[in-house]
Design a protein around this motif. Structure first.
Motif, mmCIF file in Angstrom:
data_model
loop_
_atom_site.group_PDB
_atom_site.id
_atom_site.type_symbol
_atom_site.label_atom_id
_atom_site.label_comp_id
_atom_site.label_asym_id
_atom_site.label_seq_id
_atom_site.Cartn_x
_atom_site.Cartn_y
_atom_site.Cartn_z
ATOM 1 N N MET A 129 -12.387 -15.089 28.847
ATOM 2 C CA MET A 129 -13.658 -15.245 28.148
ATOM 3 C C MET A 129 -14.812 -14.693 28.982
ATOM 4 O O MET A 129 -15.735 -14.068 28.447
ATOM 5 C CB MET A 129 -13.893 -16.719 27.820
ATOM 6 C CG MET A 129 -15.128 -16.971 26.980
ATOM 7 S SD MET A 129 -14.973 -16.309 25.305
ATOM 8 C CE MET A 129 -14.010 -17.611 24.549
ATOM 9 N N PHE A 130 -14.786 -14.903 30.284
ATOM 10 C CA PHE A 130 -15.816 -14.333 31.162
ATOM 11 C C PHE A 130 -15.899 -12.822 30.976
ATOM 12 O O PHE A 130 -16.982 -12.258 30.809
ATOM 13 C CB PHE A 130 -15.500 -14.638 32.624
ATOM 14 C CG PHE A 130 -16.106 -15.914 33.151
ATOM 15 C CD1 PHE A 130 -17.468 -16.008 33.376
ATOM 16 C CD2 PHE A 130 -15.316 -17.003 33.441
ATOM 17 C CE1 PHE A 130 -18.034 -17.167 33.874
ATOM 18 C CE2 PHE A 130 -15.861 -18.174 33.937
ATOM 19 C CZ PHE A 130 -17.223 -18.255 34.159
ATOM 20 N N PHE A 131 -14.740 -12.154 31.007
ATOM 21 C CA PHE A 131 -14.750 -10.699 30.928
ATOM 22 C C PHE A 131 -15.084 -10.204 29.522
ATOM 23 O O PHE A 131 -15.642 -9.119 29.373
ATOM 24 C CB PHE A 131 -13.407 -10.145 31.400
ATOM 25 C CG PHE A 131 -13.282 -10.117 32.893
ATOM 26 C CD1 PHE A 131 -13.844 -9.085 33.626
ATOM 27 C CD2 PHE A 131 -12.642 -11.131 33.566
ATOM 28 C CE1 PHE A 131 -13.754 -9.063 35.006
ATOM 29 C CE2 PHE A 131 -12.541 -11.121 34.948
ATOM 30 C CZ PHE A 131 -13.097 -10.088 35.671
ATOM 31 N N THR A 132 -14.749 -10.995 28.511
ATOM 32 C CA THR A 132 -15.122 -10.614 27.146
ATOM 33 C C THR A 132 -16.631 -10.714 26.964
ATOM 34 O O THR A 132 -17.275 -9.799 26.444
ATOM 35 C CB THR A 132 -14.403 -11.507 26.127
ATOM 36 O OG1 THR A 132 -12.991 -11.374 26.291
ATOM 37 C CG2 THR A 132 -14.772 -11.120 24.703
ATOM 38 N N CYS A 133 -17.208 -11.840 27.384
ATOM 39 C CA CYS A 133 -18.652 -12.041 27.217
ATOM 40 C C CYS A 133 -19.473 -11.049 28.046
ATOM 41 O O CYS A 133 -20.604 -10.721 27.667
ATOM 42 C CB CYS A 133 -19.028 -13.469 27.609
ATOM 43 S SG CYS A 133 -18.400 -14.751 26.505
ATOM 44 N N ALA A 134 -18.933 -10.600 29.172
ATOM 45 C CA ALA A 134 -19.667 -9.687 30.057
ATOM 46 C C ALA A 134 -19.189 -8.251 29.930
ATOM 47 O O ALA A 134 -19.376 -7.446 30.845
ATOM 48 C CB ALA A 134 -19.535 -10.155 31.508
ATOM 49 N N HIS A 135 -18.596 -7.910 28.785
ATOM 50 C CA HIS A 135 -18.074 -6.554 28.608
ATOM 51 C C HIS A 135 -19.219 -5.542 28.641
ATOM 52 O O HIS A 135 -20.286 -5.774 28.060
ATOM 53 C CB HIS A 135 -17.332 -6.445 27.277
ATOM 54 C CG HIS A 135 -16.456 -5.241 27.181
ATOM 55 N ND1 HIS A 135 -16.941 -3.996 26.858
ATOM 56 C CD2 HIS A 135 -15.121 -5.086 27.383
ATOM 57 C CE1 HIS A 135 -15.955 -3.127 26.853
ATOM 58 N NE2 HIS A 135 -14.836 -3.759 27.173
ATOM 59 N N PRO A 136 -19.046 -4.411 29.326
ATOM 60 C CA PRO A 136 -20.137 -3.430 29.436
ATOM 61 C C PRO A 136 -20.564 -2.820 28.111
ATOM 62 O O PRO A 136 -21.642 -2.222 28.035
ATOM 63 C CB PRO A 136 -19.551 -2.361 30.376
ATOM 64 C CG PRO A 136 -18.074 -2.588 30.390
ATOM 65 C CD PRO A 136 -17.863 -4.036 30.137
ATOM 66 N N ALA A 137 -19.767 -2.966 27.057
ATOM 67 C CA ALA A 137 -20.175 -2.437 25.753
ATOM 68 C C ALA A 137 -21.303 -3.256 25.137
ATOM 69 O O ALA A 137 -21.989 -2.791 24.218
ATOM 70 C CB ALA A 137 -18.974 -2.411 24.794
#
Length: 449
Positions: A129-137
């Motif tokens: 979830m951390f990486f989804t919420c902070a995705h560069p897109a």
């Protein structure tokens, strides 16, 4: 959050104190919401669906727990209930279910789901979830908003207050971020070892941005927003628990602990600013400082230093010094030079200049600050003008100090900062007026005729 009790969705503001069952739901919800939401997103591939059935599971707990008692594994109870609600909803909407199934197959190919716990315990998939919420897109502000909403568990109105925007505006922002995740098919997964060095800094920046806004608010009536800083610290602890071997994660947690440890002494009884040199260090949180200092050692051991680890080392030197003058300023300057090599920026150069002023005197620091006068990033950065005013004041160049304070006053975002600058401006203005009346020559000025 801080001293405030965050209500479960649906709890009326100002209602009487919660019943034991409601209090249990709230405690579980605060602690487990991120894990619950992450598990549901991983299972069904849709953030909106996960949020909806999470809320329904909480409402079901408010009905059942007062009758049946709080279950032995309340998080697992909520997960099972939410999963059933999601399955029921998908059975009623076959088209929706088919679309999610395609997305889930794609996700499973890149990141197979973990095996289910035999006890039905709630898995911890918050790292995904951390990486989804902070995705560069996603747009930068959207990343922070989504992290606060999904991982910190803030309601949309609470996130709106964090950004000082209307709830409707924040709701649109969160909807936009979710839509981007869905339409771009951003995968719910932890990046592979080859991607992690590129993606992790974005996650750390989101958490640190939340903390920075809490530690030194950009606007409003308060200098600090302990609620946001506390939530950011909780997120950093989660991230450190999930990635214990990542030294920059350790460095970030250490930095936040060492800075947050000084919170109680940074403002006076009326919310006014208390400068570092005037702070009562007995009010600093010593256990937090000890924890942060120990983490600094870990962050700086085993390889080249990272930017957060170096900043944490600087914070440790401040936190461990008995007073301002006893601070190891040569070491602080040396660490800023390391940081400047790692992350060259005008703001780092500015902080190094302030440290040089403490080591070598105000003129040395002012010379370095004046070398940065053309930097665009510092043009609207009020600490720069404030620092120039302070050094000019120490050098007795009071009219120039007044001009610097006036500029800083136009840029300061919070009322305590503006009040502090008004006091500093009054100091130099009053002295200037007295010297002019008495005909006293200021250092560096031409003699009066």
């Amino acid at each position: 959050m801080g001293d405030e009790q965050r209500a479960v969705p649906g709890t009326p503001t100002g209602a009487p104190g919660p019943s034991p069952a409601r209090a249990s739901v709230e405690a579980v919800f605060r602690e487990e919401r991120g894990r619950l939401l992450a598990s549901l997103v991983r299972r069904f591939g849709d953030l909106d669906l996960a949020e909806e059935v999470t809320s329904e599971a909480v409402e079901a707990a408010l009905v059942r727990w007062p009758v049946d008692g709080v279950p032995d594994r309340p998080g697992a109870w909520l997960l099972t209930t939410a999963r059933r609600r999601a399955v029921d909803r998908l059975r009623r909407d076959q088209a929706y279910a088919a679309r999610l199934a395609v997305m889930q197959v794609e996700a499973d190919r890149s990141d197979p789901a973990p095996a289910a716990d035999a006890e039905g315990e709630l898995p911890d998939e918050r790292l995904q979830m951390f990486f989804t919420c902070a995705h560069p897109a996603l747009a930068a502000d959207d990343r922070i908003a989504l992290t606060l909403r999904c991982l910190a568990g803030l309601s949309t109105p609470e996130v709106a207050r964090a950004f000082l925007v209307p709830p409707a505006t924040m709701a649109q922002r969160i909807v936009r971020a979710k839509k981007k995740i869905r339409e771009a098919r951003i995968p719910f997964r932890v990046p592979g070892a080859d991607e992690l060095p590129e993606r992790l800094p974005g996650v750390l920046q989101v958490v640190y941005s939340v903390f920075t806004e809490g530690y030194a608010a950009s606007s409003g009536v308060h200098l600090q927003r302990w609620d946001l800083a506390t939530e950011a610290l909780r997120l950093a602890r989660i991230l450190h628990r999930l990635l214990p071997a990542e030294r920059e994660v350790t460095g970030l947690l250490a930095l936040m602990l060492l800075v947050h440890a000084r919170r109680a002494a940074r403002t006076g009884p009326g919310g006014e600013i208390v400068l570092l040199e005037d702070q009562d260090r007995a009010r600093w949180d010593r256990p937090m400082i000890e924890e942060g200092s120990a983490l600094v050692v870990t962050a700086l051991t085993g390889g080249p230093p990272g930017a957060y680890g170096v900043q944490a080392a600087i914070a440790a030197l401040h936190a461990e010094a008995p007073d301002l003058t006893s601070t190891d300023w040569p070491q602080v300057v040396a660490l800023y030079e390391v940081l400047l090599a790692l992350t060259p920026s005008p703001v780092v150069a500015f902080n190094r200049a302030v440290a040089v002023a403490m080591r070598d005197g105000p003129q040395a620091g002012l010379t370095l600050l004046d070398d940065l006068v053309g930097e665009r990033q510092l043009r609207d950065y009020h600490p720069y003008s404030t620092a120039r005013g302070d050094l000019l004041q120490r050098l007795g160049r009071l009219p120039e100090a007044a001009a610097a304070y006036r500029k800083a006053l136009t840029l300061a975002g919070t009322e305590p900062e503006r009040a502090h600058l008004r006091r500093r401006l009054a100091e130099v203005t009053e002295v200037t007026e007295v010297t002019e009346i008495m005909g006293v020559t200021e250092p560096g000025s031409e003699p009066r005729p």
